[in-house]
Design an enzyme around this catalytic site. Structure first.
Site, PDB file in Angstrom:
ATOM      1  N   PRO A  80       0.844  -1.209   0.000  1.00 55.90           N
ATOM      2  CA  PRO A  80       0.000   0.000   0.000  1.00 55.90           C
ATOM      3  C   PRO A  80       0.870   1.245   0.000  1.00 55.90           C
ATOM      4  O   PRO A  80       1.838   1.333   0.752  1.00 55.90           O
ATOM      5  CB  PRO A  80      -0.793  -0.125   1.310  1.00 55.90           C
ATOM      6  N   GLU A 105      -3.910   3.423   1.682  1.00 53.97           N
ATOM      7  CA  GLU A 105      -4.662   3.465   2.938  1.00 53.97           C
ATOM      8  C   GLU A 105      -5.797   4.481   2.847  1.00 53.97           C
ATOM      9  O   GLU A 105      -5.602   5.617   2.412  1.00 53.97           O
ATOM     10  CB  GLU A 105      -3.741   3.830   4.103  1.00 53.97           C
ATOM     11  N   GLN A 150      -6.960  -1.453   2.094  1.00 52.62           N
ATOM     12  CA  GLN A 150      -6.313  -1.169   3.371  1.00 52.62           C
ATOM     13  C   GLN A 150      -6.968   0.024   4.050  1.00 52.62           C
ATOM     14  O   GLN A 150      -7.208   1.057   3.432  1.00 52.62           O
ATOM     15  CB  GLN A 150      -4.816  -0.893   3.226  1.00 52.62           C
ATOM     16  N   CYS A 179       1.887   2.534   9.638  1.00 58.43           N
ATOM     17  CA  CYS A 179       2.201   3.854   9.076  1.00 58.43           C
ATOM     18  C   CYS A 179       2.751   4.774  10.159  1.00 58.43           C
ATOM     19  O   CYS A 179       2.092   5.023  11.177  1.00 58.43           O
ATOM     20  CB  CYS A 179       0.961   4.483   8.454  1.00 58.43           C
ATOM     21  N   GLY A 278      10.332  -4.885   2.741  1.00 52.49           N
ATOM     22  CA  GLY A 278      11.474  -4.032   3.032  1.00 52.49           C
ATOM     23  C   GLY A 278      12.695  -4.332   2.195  1.00 52.49           C
ATOM     24  O   GLY A 278      13.200  -5.441   2.192  1.00 52.49           O
ATOM     25  N   ARG A 302       8.671   0.805  -2.671  1.00 53.91           N
ATOM     26  CA  ARG A 302       9.421   1.758  -3.501  1.00 53.91           C
ATOM     27  C   ARG A 302       9.981   1.126  -4.766  1.00 53.91           C
ATOM     28  O   ARG A 302      10.015   1.774  -5.828  1.00 53.91           O
ATOM     29  CB  ARG A 302      10.565   2.371  -2.690  1.00 53.91           C
TER      30      ARG A 302
END
Length: 455
Positions: A80, A105, A150, A179, A278, A302
């Protein structure tokens, strides 16, 4: 008069130049196929893993009336991302091989103010803020069994109310518990929930007991590996189907390395699927992270934002191609211009610079159509993109628009009638144009101009 402008480019992506289908056509069309049709086993995945991922349509064989149970094993997952994970980008990622795609989100307060509307022009299901034309969430039939909604929430009953509005149109409901942004934490949402295990339990158990839809959550690492494991175990007891773990703590910045070893500790402690997130920036990183953490599936944020073809086992495409494809989808699915510009800015900042001509073109654009003209075609264009097709309304209503493919496929097509944009219904680009009085011109191997000449 009706003005039609058509863009075209070479590409091998799976969705081609197809326009949004009518509701009737969407009921009979198969979901978007993945371009990753290679029979080779992807790097670092076992033959068993490859076999499980070999049938992307397996989960979409359910009747339209209900969604298949989500399978979180050996999946490549789009994370997300705020203002990025809207419908065009989700479809873009899915086209390159993403098995599960999370939407951005959306706060429960905003969702409970929405009503569900069917958008016949686009063939989408829109959740629109009551009394306005503001689309809060948009989805479509193609992504029915892979899109995850989400939600940001800090209250169990409010979360349930919001989830009940959207749950029949998505594959799963996910609660954001990771977040670190101030807007989320200040409302008691996101990472603020990590310190409130009782509230986490209340929210997740309420959703699980009252929804038939898959329920999951996404967390971050706590101050120690042991604390993270203990929280994950409490989450597992709520009955959620999976938990996603971002390998950074709340205070960590994106430049800080993700702690794959701590994700591995969570994986070893749970019996439900864990989605590891990650530091995935190349396709090979999916296999590396899976081997290091033993997670069921791998999530990327990313790396996908900078180049959505990261999901393709065949390797990344040039980011210019991805950029054009994203703008095309943003036009076809009438994406919010703020979302489109934010996504393009993030791409450009990583690959180039906003101070260059390309970045300035994005900044000055006010609509998605402006982006198509200013961004895609500002290079080597001796004349404006807007070329004309003049048809009277009677001829337009009788004529079937089928566009011949020259060096690629139709990049985008929009009709402006009476000053108001109207997306055309799905047209079969595989068939030759039926009218011999349409002349086509190809410029720069990218752009098609069509001019109608009355007989």
């Amino acid at each position: 008069k009706i003005r039609i402008w058509v863009l075209c480019r070479c590409s091998t992506t799976s969705e081609g130049g197809r326009l949004p289908a009518t509701a009737e056509q969407r009921d009979t069309r198969k979901p978007l196929p993945s371009p990753n049709t290679s029979s080779e086993t992807p790097p670092s995945l076992s033959a068993t893993d490859a076999a499980k991922r070999g049938n992307p349509d397996a989960e979409e064989s359910e009747a339209d009336g209900g969604a298949a149970a989500m399978d979180y094993h050996n999946k490549l997952v789009l994370a997300p991302m705020v203002r990025v994970g809207t419908l065009p980008f989700r479809l873009l990622a899915a086209g390159y091989g993403a098995d599960i795609t999370y939407g951005e989100e959306i706060i429960d307060h905003k969702m409970i103010k929405c009503e569900r509307r069917l958008n016949e022009f686009l063939g989408t299901t829109d959740f629109v803020e009551k009394g306005t034309s503001n689309v809060v969430f948009r989805t479509c039939h193609e992504e029915r069994n892979r899109v995850v909604f989400q939600m940001g929430t800090s209250d169990a009953m409010r979360a349930l109310t919001a989830a009940q509005i959207v749950c029949k149109d998505v594959a799963a409901i996910d609660i954001n518990m990771g977040c670190p942004k101030s807007f989320s934490i200040s409302g008691g949402m996101g990472a603020a929930l990590l310190s409130k295990p009782e509230l986490i339990h209340d929210i997740l158990t309420t959703l699980r007991r009252n929804l038939d839809t898959t329920v999951t959550c996404k967390i971050r690492l706590l101050t120690s590996s042991q604390a993270t494991v203990e929280l994950a175990r409490r989450i597992e007891k709520t009955g959620v189907s999976a938990v996603a773990v971002h390998g950074r703590r709340v205070k960590d910045r994106p430049r800080d390395p993700a702690k794959w070893n701590e994700i591995a500790d969570v994986v070893a402690s749970l019996s439900i699927p864990v989605i590891a997130n990650g530091d995935v920036f190349e396709y090979k990183d999916f296999g590396r992270m899976k081997n290091a953490t033993r997670a069921s599936s791998i999530m990327v944020a990313r790396g996908a934002l900078w180049n959505a073809s990261i999901f393709s086992a065949k390797g990344k495409l040039p980011w210019d191609d991805i950029k054009r494809e994203y703008v095309r989808k943003s036009i076809l699915w009438d994406n919010d211009i703020k979302s489109t510009k934010q996504t393009l800015k993030e791409m450009i900042i990583h690959h180039s610079c906003l101070e260059f001509a390309e970045g300035k073109a994005v900044i000055k654009s006010e609509t998605n159509e402006d982006l198509a003209c200013n961004l895609i075609c500002f290079k080597n264009m001796p004349y404006p993109l807007q070329d004309f097709v003049y048809l009277d309304e009677e001829t337009f209503s009788l004529m079937e628009f089928n566009f011949i493919m020259f060096l690629g496929y139709s990049y985008s097509l929009q009709v402006k009638m009476g000053g108001f944009p109207m997306h055309l219904r799905y047209v079969d680009l595989q068939r030759l144009v039926s009218s011999a009085s349409c002349m086509y011109y190809v410029y720069n191997a990218e752009i098609i101009r069509a001019k109608y000449i009355k007989e």
